[in-house]
Design an enzyme around this catalytic site. Structure first.
Site, mmCIF file in Angstrom:
data_model
loop_
_atom_site.group_PDB
_atom_site.id
_atom_site.type_symbol
_atom_site.label_atom_id
_atom_site.label_comp_id
_atom_site.label_asym_id
_atom_site.label_seq_id
_atom_site.Cartn_x
_atom_site.Cartn_y
_atom_site.Cartn_z
ATOM 1 N N GLU A 28 0.820 -1.207 0.000
ATOM 2 C CA GLU A 28 0.000 0.000 0.000
ATOM 3 C C GLU A 28 0.852 1.254 0.000
ATOM 4 O OE1 GLU A 28 -2.238 -3.014 2.641
ATOM 5 O OE2 GLU A 28 -0.186 -2.569 2.085
ATOM 6 N N CYS A 63 -0.438 0.542 7.620
ATOM 7 C CA CYS A 63 -0.862 0.936 6.271
ATOM 8 C C CYS A 63 -2.173 1.706 6.311
ATOM 9 C CB CYS A 63 -0.988 -0.290 5.379
ATOM 10 S SG CYS A 63 0.614 -1.029 5.007
#
Length: 137
Positions: A28, A63
């Site tokens: 990500e 993330c």
């Protein structure tokens, strides 16, 4: 291997990232870095729920924090992370931040792609019989 695809502006414009376990940044974060400010309002496609925890030997920041900070509009993840430190909390954090989250497309493919990781997490936290049934169903 965790893959992320981030679509922005039009469905044909996208960047991709993948996480190799010997590297520090997750998929990500790599995709968000590639997209830069274009990530704002983007849809992010991930095969595993984004992490949301810190500490306990974890080498990367959450993330979910990166996705929230980038102000993405939507996250589509195939499966939730069975890691007890995540297990739905990543999805909840994104939704609490106002990000639309869809869980469930391509479940079988995500389980195959993440089989080694899923097996290691599940077997570390349950009995072998339960582990196999969780992985298969």
């Amino acid at each position: 291997m965790l893959w992320t695809s981030l679509s922005y502006q039009s469905e044909t414009d996208c960047v991709k990232g993948f996480h190799r376990y010997d590297r520090v940044k997750h998929a990500e974060v790599l995709a968000l870095e590639q997209a830069g400010r274009l990530a704002k309002g983007a849809t992010v496609y991930i095969n595993l729920e984004p992490c949301c925890h810190r500490g306990d030997g974890k080498r990367t920041p959450p993330c979910t924090a990166a996705l929230i900070e980038a102000r993405v509009k939507r996250v589509v993840c195939c499966i939730t992370d069975p890691n007890p430190r995540v297990d739905g909390r990543g999805v909840a954090a994104l939704r609490q931040a106002g990000i639309a989250v869809t869980v469930g497309p391509r479940i079988s493919a995500a389980r195959i792609l993440n089989a080694e990781y899923l097996r290691s997490v599940i077997t570390a936290n349950t009995s072998p019989t339960l582990s196999l049934s969780q992985l298969l169903f």
